[in-house]
Design a protein around this motif. Structure first.
Motif, PDB file in Angstrom:
ATOM      1  N   TYR A   1    -106.940 -32.431 -54.610  1.00  0.00           N
ATOM      2  CA  TYR A   1    -105.673 -32.075 -55.479  1.00  0.00           C
ATOM      3  C   TYR A   1    -104.671 -31.901 -54.104  1.00  0.00           C
ATOM      4  N   ALA A   2    -103.441 -32.197 -54.478  1.00  0.00           N
ATOM      5  CA  ALA A   2    -102.506 -31.630 -53.341  1.00  0.00           C
ATOM      6  C   ALA A   2    -101.202 -31.098 -54.263  1.00  0.00           C
ATOM      7  N   ILE A   3    -100.546 -30.186 -53.692  1.00  0.00           N
ATOM      8  CA  ILE A   3     -99.267 -29.524 -54.270  1.00  0.00           C
ATOM      9  C   ILE A   3     -97.802 -29.883 -53.539  1.00  0.00           C
ATOM     10  N   TYR A   4     -96.840 -30.308 -54.113  1.00  0.00           N
ATOM     11  CA  TYR A   4     -95.700 -30.534 -53.373  1.00  0.00           C
ATOM     12  C   TYR A   4     -94.732 -29.735 -54.011  1.00  0.00           C
ATOM     13  N   GLY A   5     -93.536 -29.291 -52.928  1.00  0.00           N
ATOM     14  CA  GLY A   5     -92.470 -28.606 -53.557  1.00  0.00           C
ATOM     15  C   GLY A   5     -93.072 -27.054 -53.825  1.00  0.00           C
ATOM     16  N   SER A   6     -91.942 -26.455 -54.205  1.00  0.00           N
ATOM     17  CA  SER A   6     -92.257 -24.945 -54.362  1.00  0.00           C
ATOM     18  C   SER A   6     -91.231 -24.347 -55.258  1.00  0.00           C
ATOM     19  N   ALA A   7     -90.594 -25.047 -56.155  1.00  0.00           N
ATOM     20  CA  ALA A   7     -89.603 -24.519 -57.066  1.00  0.00           C
ATOM     21  C   ALA A   7     -90.567 -23.471 -58.165  1.00  0.00           C
ATOM     22  N   ALA A   8     -89.559 -22.722 -58.912  1.00  0.00           N
ATOM     23  CA  ALA A   8     -90.120 -21.652 -59.573  1.00  0.00           C
ATOM     24  C   ALA A   8     -90.242 -22.012 -60.858  1.00  0.00           C
ATOM     25  N   GLY A   9     -89.860 -23.136 -61.337  1.00  0.00           N
ATOM     26  CA  GLY A   9     -90.034 -23.588 -62.831  1.00  0.00           C
ATOM     27  C   GLY A   9     -91.157 -24.121 -63.029  1.00  0.00           C
ATOM     28  N   THR A  10     -91.579 -24.588 -64.495  1.00  0.00           N
ATOM     29  CA  THR A  10     -92.603 -25.125 -64.740  1.00  0.00           C
ATOM     30  C   THR A  10     -93.184 -26.331 -64.023  1.00  0.00           C
ATOM     31  N   PRO A  11     -94.354 -26.029 -63.451  1.00  0.00           N
ATOM     32  CA  PRO A  11     -94.976 -27.118 -62.546  1.00  0.00           C
ATOM     33  C   PRO A  11     -95.011 -28.573 -63.289  1.00  0.00           C
ATOM     34  N   ILE A  12     -95.139 -29.680 -62.646  1.00  0.00           N
ATOM     35  CA  ILE A  12     -95.436 -30.936 -63.396  1.00  0.00           C
ATOM     36  C   ILE A  12     -96.880 -31.447 -62.580  1.00  0.00           C
ATOM     37  N   LEU A  13     -97.692 -31.756 -63.476  1.00  0.00           N
ATOM     38  CA  LEU A  13     -99.012 -32.268 -63.344  1.00  0.00           C
ATOM     39  C   LEU A  13     -98.791 -33.874 -63.489  1.00  0.00           C
ATOM     40  N   LEU A  14     -99.166 -34.693 -62.576  1.00  0.00           N
ATOM     41  CA  LEU A  14     -99.334 -36.082 -62.548  1.00  0.00           C
ATOM     42  C   LEU A  14    -100.737 -36.693 -62.579  1.00  0.00           C
ATOM     43  N   ILE A  15    -100.982 -37.140 -63.713  1.00  0.00           N
ATOM     44  CA  ILE A  15    -102.510 -37.563 -63.668  1.00  0.00           C
ATOM     45  C   ILE A  15    -102.331 -39.313 -63.609  1.00  0.00           C
ATOM     46  N   HIS A  16    -102.891 -39.841 -62.588  1.00  0.00           N
ATOM     47  CA  HIS A  16    -103.020 -41.400 -62.389  1.00  0.00           C
ATOM     48  C   HIS A  16    -104.026 -42.027 -63.318  1.00  0.00           C
ATOM     49  N   GLY A  17    -103.950 -43.350 -63.373  1.00  0.00           N
ATOM     50  CA  GLY A  17    -104.878 -44.122 -64.312  1.00  0.00           C
ATOM     51  C   GLY A  17    -106.269 -44.545 -63.793  1.00  0.00           C
ATOM     52  N   GLY A  18    -106.886 -45.339 -64.482  1.00  0.00           N
ATOM     53  CA  GLY A  18    -108.524 -45.559 -64.206  1.00  0.00           C
ATOM     54  C   GLY A  18    -108.331 -46.434 -63.054  1.00  0.00           C
ATOM     55  N   LEU A  19    -109.363 -46.209 -62.147  1.00  0.00           N
ATOM     56  CA  LEU A  19    -109.531 -46.756 -60.899  1.00  0.00           C
ATOM     57  C   LEU A  19    -108.265 -46.292 -59.738  1.00  0.00           C
TER      58      LEU A  19
END
Length: 286
Positions: free
Chosen positions: A54-72
């Protein structure tokens, strides 16, 4: 200039234009993702018997965004979106089990298993809720989480997902863009995977999952209460548009978002437009 001279100039201009290479339509291309920005934190999480990168970017206080990639794929496919969204949000990316830098167990690939991995990752990171952006298999994982763990999501942006195995376009795996994607993922897998010499076996196992999953009923989709965008590139090679419209009609209150002049790989073909669509949905009042 006399009429003869005008005709000659016109013909020369026409011939010159013919000799120029034609610009390819962007939906026919597979652009390489740029390098990721610097992460605030990265590592592996022990979840469900695997080590999940995993990796985390930015540090804003709002709701985090989780990005999930596609197959392969792998987390860094989101580089354009991470660079943009992390200016105002905390953005989390990860490699799904057996993908990228993450390990796997002997368990067959399954969407509900991978969805449970991401929920376990959020638990490990002590993150309560996220806005989830999922592409292709990532969109399917997002729908699974929306059905089984709706309390973990504020919103769901599900791009190029299918909910039944007949939601694919026949022959998509022979298109140039898909083949370019498969080759790109193969090169990356050989460089970063803990099992770098097992890509062909990995592809075979993923194909087995794709031909048998998902198969959700209308009643299951109708249990989704998370505000959801069902997103489709108007030149998608893999997913049938009618199937996408069916999902949007079945998930209660879902918004159908059509991205123009892009295919299955919209986040790379039109990164600014893609990120703007994410922002528009996440920032819209419920």
């Amino acid at each position: 200039m006399n009429n003869f001279g005008i005709v000659v100039c016109f013909c020369l201009a026409f011939i010159c234009n013919l000799s120029r290479p034609l610009a390819a339509d962007r939906w026919t291309e597979f652009p390489q993702p740029p390098a990721m920005p610097m992460a605030v934190r990265s590592g592996t999480a022990p979840v469900n018997g695997i080590e999940m990168y995993y990796a985390i970017y930015g540090s804003a206080a709002g709701t985090p965004i989780l990005l999930i990639h596609g197959g392969l794929g792998y987390a860094d496919i989101w580089a354009n979106q991470v660079a943009d969204l992390s200016r105002e949000h905390t953005v989390i990316v990860a490699d799904s089990r057996g993908h990228g830098r993450s390990t796997r167990t002997s368990a067959p690939y399954a969407y509900d298993l991978m969805a449970s991995d991401y929920v376990a990752l959020l638990n490990y990171l002590k993150v309560g809720q996220v806005a989830l952006v999922g592409w292709s298999d990532g969109g399917i994982i997002g729908l699974d989480i929306a059905m089984k763990h709706p309390e973990r999501l504020t919103k769901l942006f599900a791009h190029a997902a299918n909910t039944k195995t007949d939601g694919f376009n026949h022959g998509f795996d022979k298109t140039m863009t898909w083949l370019a994607y498969v080759e790109h993922c193969k090169d990356v897998y050989k460089r970063i995977s803990p099992t770098h010499d097992e890509y062909d076996a990995f592809l075979t196992e993923m194909n087995a999952m794709w031909t048998s999953q998902p198969n959700w009923s209308d009643d299951e989709l109708k249990t989704i209460t998370v505000p959801t965008a069902i997103v489709f590139g108007d030149h998608d090679e893999a997913i049938d548009r009618g199937h996408t419209e069916y999902i949007a009609q079945t998930v209660p209150g879902a918004k159908l978002v059509i991205l123009e002049k892009v295919s299955h790989f919209a986040m790379l073909q039109d990164p600014q437009g893609y990120t703007a669509a994410i922002r528009a949905f996440l920032e819209a009042p419920e």
